[in-house]
Design an enzyme around this catalytic site. Structure first.
Site, PDB file in Angstrom:
ATOM      1  N   GLU A   1      24.713  -4.529  23.223  1.00 42.25           N
ATOM      2  CA  GLU A   1      25.300  -4.520  21.948  1.00 42.25           C
ATOM      3  C   GLU A   1      26.235  -3.106  21.653  1.00 42.25           C
ATOM      4  O   GLU A   1      25.862  -2.106  20.795  1.00 42.25           O
ATOM      5  CB  GLU A   1      24.199  -4.234  20.734  1.00 42.25           C
ATOM      6  CG  GLU A   1      22.949  -5.410  20.639  1.00 42.25           C
ATOM      7  CD  GLU A   1      21.859  -5.498  19.849  1.00 42.25           C
ATOM      8  OE1 GLU A   1      21.790  -4.580  19.028  1.00 42.25           O
ATOM      9  OE2 GLU A   1      21.604  -6.439  19.547  1.00 42.25           O
TER      10      GLU A   1
ATOM     11  N   GLU B   1      18.337 -12.042  22.989  1.00 43.35           N
ATOM     12  CA  GLU B   1      17.575 -11.474  21.911  1.00 43.35           C
ATOM     13  C   GLU B   1      17.787 -12.443  20.676  1.00 43.35           C
ATOM     14  O   GLU B   1      18.698 -12.679  20.255  1.00 43.35           O
ATOM     15  CB  GLU B   1      18.111 -10.097  21.469  1.00 43.35           C
ATOM     16  CG  GLU B   1      17.627  -8.981  22.297  1.00 43.35           C
ATOM     17  CD  GLU B   1      18.139  -7.620  21.579  1.00 43.35           C
ATOM     18  OE1 GLU B   1      18.256  -7.584  20.249  1.00 43.35           O
ATOM     19  OE2 GLU B   1      18.109  -6.497  22.274  1.00 43.35           O
TER      20      GLU B   1
ATOM     21  N   ASN C   1      22.918 -11.723  21.538  1.00 41.54           N
ATOM     22  CA  ASN C   1      21.657 -11.540  20.496  1.00 41.54           C
ATOM     23  C   ASN C   1      22.060 -11.919  19.100  1.00 41.54           C
ATOM     24  O   ASN C   1      23.186 -11.632  18.752  1.00 41.54           O
ATOM     25  CB  ASN C   1      21.645  -9.978  20.516  1.00 41.54           C
ATOM     26  CG  ASN C   1      21.256  -9.311  21.843  1.00 41.54           C
ATOM     27  OD1 ASN C   1      20.732  -9.985  22.659  1.00 41.54           O
ATOM     28  ND2 ASN C   1      20.959  -8.085  21.790  1.00 41.54           N
TER      29      ASN C   1
ATOM     30  N   ARG D   1      13.325  -9.203  30.066  1.00 40.58           N
ATOM     31  CA  ARG D   1      14.567  -8.445  30.112  1.00 40.58           C
ATOM     32  C   ARG D   1      13.995  -6.933  29.688  1.00 40.58           C
ATOM     33  O   ARG D   1      13.257  -6.877  28.471  1.00 40.58           O
ATOM     34  CB  ARG D   1      15.507  -8.943  29.174  1.00 40.58           C
ATOM     35  CG  ARG D   1      16.464  -8.250  28.698  1.00 40.58           C
ATOM     36  CD  ARG D   1      17.653  -8.913  27.842  1.00 40.58           C
ATOM     37  NE  ARG D   1      18.688  -7.968  27.612  1.00 40.58           N
ATOM     38  CZ  ARG D   1      18.789  -7.422  26.270  1.00 40.58           C
ATOM     39  NH1 ARG D   1      18.005  -7.788  25.262  1.00 40.58           N
ATOM     40  NH2 ARG D   1      20.073  -6.554  26.315  1.00 40.58           N
TER      41      ARG D   1
ATOM     42  N   TYR E   1      20.392 -12.796  15.324  1.00 42.51           N
ATOM     43  CA  TYR E   1      19.320 -12.215  14.209  1.00 42.51           C
ATOM     44  C   TYR E   1      19.583 -13.225  12.991  1.00 42.51           C
ATOM     45  O   TYR E   1      18.739 -13.606  12.255  1.00 42.51           O
ATOM     46  CB  TYR E   1      19.024 -10.970  14.011  1.00 42.51           C
ATOM     47  CG  TYR E   1      18.400 -10.403  14.915  1.00 42.51           C
ATOM     48  CD1 TYR E   1      17.079 -10.306  15.363  1.00 42.51           C
ATOM     49  CD2 TYR E   1      19.391  -9.918  16.283  1.00 42.51           C
ATOM     50  CE1 TYR E   1      16.454  -9.838  16.492  1.00 42.51           C
ATOM     51  CE2 TYR E   1      18.693  -9.154  17.351  1.00 42.51           C
ATOM     52  CZ  TYR E   1      17.278  -9.140  17.331  1.00 42.51           C
ATOM     53  OH  TYR E   1      16.581  -8.711  18.582  1.00 42.51           O
TER      54      TYR E   1
ATOM     55  N   HIS F   1      20.907   0.610  27.053  1.00 40.20           N
ATOM     56  CA  HIS F   1      20.240   0.114  25.722  1.00 40.20           C
ATOM     57  C   HIS F   1      20.262   1.340  24.846  1.00 40.20           C
ATOM     58  O   HIS F   1      19.157   1.830  24.213  1.00 40.20           O
ATOM     59  CB  HIS F   1      18.741  -0.584  25.590  1.00 40.20           C
ATOM     60  CG  HIS F   1      18.578  -1.372  24.790  1.00 40.20           C
ATOM     61  ND1 HIS F   1      18.359  -2.680  24.688  1.00 40.20           N
ATOM     62  CD2 HIS F   1      18.472  -1.272  23.270  1.00 40.20           C
ATOM     63  CE1 HIS F   1      18.077  -3.249  23.680  1.00 40.20           C
ATOM     64  NE2 HIS F   1      18.079  -2.330  22.745  1.00 40.20           N
TER      65      HIS F   1
HETATM   66  O1  IFM Z   1      15.338  -3.597  18.154  1.00 44.14           O
HETATM   67  C1  IFM Z   1      16.780  -4.174  18.217  1.00 44.14           C
HETATM   68  C2  IFM Z   1      17.140  -3.842  19.590  1.00 44.14           C
HETATM   69  O2  IFM Z   1      16.941  -2.816  20.279  1.00 44.14           O
HETATM   70  C3  IFM Z   1      18.673  -4.227  19.746  1.00 44.14           C
HETATM   71  N1  IFM Z   1      19.142  -5.611  18.970  1.00 44.14           N
HETATM   72  C4  IFM Z   1      18.435  -5.878  17.553  1.00 44.14           C
HETATM   73  C5  IFM Z   1      16.872  -5.338  17.650  1.00 44.14           C
HETATM   74  C6  IFM Z   1      16.282  -5.530  16.108  1.00 44.14           C
HETATM   75  O3  IFM Z   1      16.898  -4.745  15.397  1.00 44.14           O
END
Ligand code: IFM
Length: 457
Positions: free
Chosen positions: A173, A353, A299, A84, A301, A128
């Site tokens: 995002e 992500e 995405n 990706r 985290y 992006h």
């Molecule tokens: O590095 C970023 C990415 O560009 C977009 N999503 C979160 C990642 C980590 O912060």
């Protein structure tokens, strides 16, 4: 942190489940002013004093633009199914309107053909975050005209490459671009105005829907979708204040994007909260935003914990955290996927992500990043958990292939499963990359034992 599930305890995923690694143009390419590329809002933002922690820029980054073939070999060496990446809009259309830049288009053509030659599926993101700076001069995403410029850009890229791309993501995002870029001003273009931010979010969503319609009308066969950064938002305590803040934050992060995309409406409580800062819309916008998608990229985290007392610091609460200070909370991914699946009628989802920054040390050619390996394996287990409970998932992509430019944190935060020595541009596979490669080999061995043993013979 708990021990990760050993590889043989991680379940067998379906044979067509897509495993990948992800990057984005501004974070790795460098070559900021080469071959006719125009400046992006991030090129300009990095030059403002004090906005990037280590005062760095994306001018060189991982020098990927000049190291394309070696980096493609690196990706192939991991045994992934998919890569990706994103296209830099100002590299292919320097001013965001008018002339196309042939060397820029040719670069992405080489990238896509190079992936296909190595048996890797290209997953392309159109936006992006690196909007052409020339468009910002006329209001950027706050100006409705940028919506139509984006649709032109999308159709040009798809006309050139679409026949070879597995999946096209319109935006990565939108919450980050709208809120961090236009409300808090921590990210480019550095605006601090909530009304602008909500207008930007509306234009991003509208341009997504209109781009999908245009790409389908021109016969694009790639699968089409969007990528959202999502998280479960929980209240720090049972207090009414904390519950209300959690509901508000969930509304702004999750429902503000998911509801128009899948229910053709913005959430009423957030419209009421925004009041005069609510976006201006035209008739038909909501219908266009809800244009059906082929996939949704998520995405993930960490979770968010909302507290009326202000920032809730996971570290201060004894929780394990990454180098970004983000709580390591894999079960939040299962919770999120179950909730999305329950609340919306969704196309299949990908984790587009997932990954973590930790303080790595390169010693004698090795990086023992056990914490990152544990993070990734526990999140893969969390995806499997959601699938066991009926959620339709089609892939998982690690963020990121390479250490790279982590936006306002500069190069200080390392997310890669491959270490980059920025002085020499040497790449070194970290233990997490070696683990991922072995995990994928085992997955494939389970699915195609004959093929793997034949290959080994
Ligand atoms: O590095 C970023 C990415 O560009 C977009 N999503 C979160 C990642 C980590 O912060």
């Amino acid at each position: 942190m708990n021990a990760p599930p050993p590889n043989d305890l991680l379940p067998e995923f379906p044979a067509d489940f897509v495993w990948g690694v992800a990057t984005s143009a501004f974070q790795i390419e460098g070559a900021a002013r080469e071959d006719g590329k125009g400046p992006s809002i991030w090129d300009e933002f990095c030059r403002k004093p004090g906005v990037i922690a280590d005062h760095s820029t994306g001018d060189v980054a991982c020098d990927h633009y000049h190291r394309l073939d070696a980096d493609l070999d690196l990706i192939a060496s991991l045994g992934v199914d998919a890569y990706r990446f994103s296209v830099s809009w100002p590299r292919v259309q320097p001013h965001g309107v008018g002339a196309w830049n042939e060397p820029g288009l040719a670069f992405y053509e080489r990238l896509v053909d190079g992936l296909l030659a190595r048996g890797i599926k290209p997953y392309l993101t159109l936006n992006h975050w690196d909007l052409p700076a020339a468009l910002q001069a006329s209001g950027g995403w706050g100006n409705r005209d940028t919506v139509y410029r984006f649709v032109d850009y999308a159709t040009q890229v798809a006309a050139r490459l679409g026949d070879r791309i597995t999946a096209i993501t319109t935006h990565n995002e939108p919450w980050v671009m709208a809120c961090l870029g236009h409300e808090t001003g921590e990210f480019a273009p550095g605006i601090k105005d909530r009304a602008v931010a909500t207008q930007v979010s509306h234009h991003l969503l509208l341009s997504h829907g209109l781009a999908l319609q245009a790409l389908r009308a021109q016969g694009c066969t790639s699968r089409l979708g969007i990528v959202l950064n999502l998280a479960p938002v929980v209240a720090a305590t049972q207090s009414a204040e904390d519950q209300a803040i959690a509901r508000l934050k969930d509304g702004r992060l999750v429902r503000w994007y998911m509801d128009p995309l899948f229910k053709q409406a913005y959430p009423a409580d957030i419209l009421e909260f925004l009041g005069r800062d609510a976006p201006r819309m035209e008739a038909g916008d909501l219908r266009d935003i809800a244009t059906p998608m082929d996939f949704l990229g998520v995405n993930y985290y960490s979770r968010r914990v909302a507290s009326a007392a202000g920032h809730w610091d996971p570290h201060a609460h004894g929780k394990p955290v990454t180098d970004m200070g983000w709580e390591v909370y894999p079960q939040g991914l299962t919770e999120l996927l179950l909730r999305l699946d329950h609340d919306y009628a969704l196309p299949p989802m990908y984790i587009t992500e997932n990954g973590a920054a930790f303080k790595d040390q390169l010693l004698a050619g090795q990086v023992h990043d056990d914490l990152r390996r544990d993070y990734i394996s526990r999140h893969i287990a969390a995806v499997a958990d959601a699938m066991r409970q009926g959620v339709r998932m089609q892939g998982y992509m690690v963020w990121s292939l390479l250490d790279n430019f982590e936006w306002a944190s500069g190069y200080a935060k390392r997310f890669g499963i491959v270490h980059v020595d920025y002085a020499t541009q040497q790449r070194t596979l970290k233990d997490s990359a070696l683990w991922y490669r072995e995990f994928l080999r085992q997955q494939k061995a389970k699915q195609m034992p004959g093929l793997v043993s034949l290959e080994r013979a």
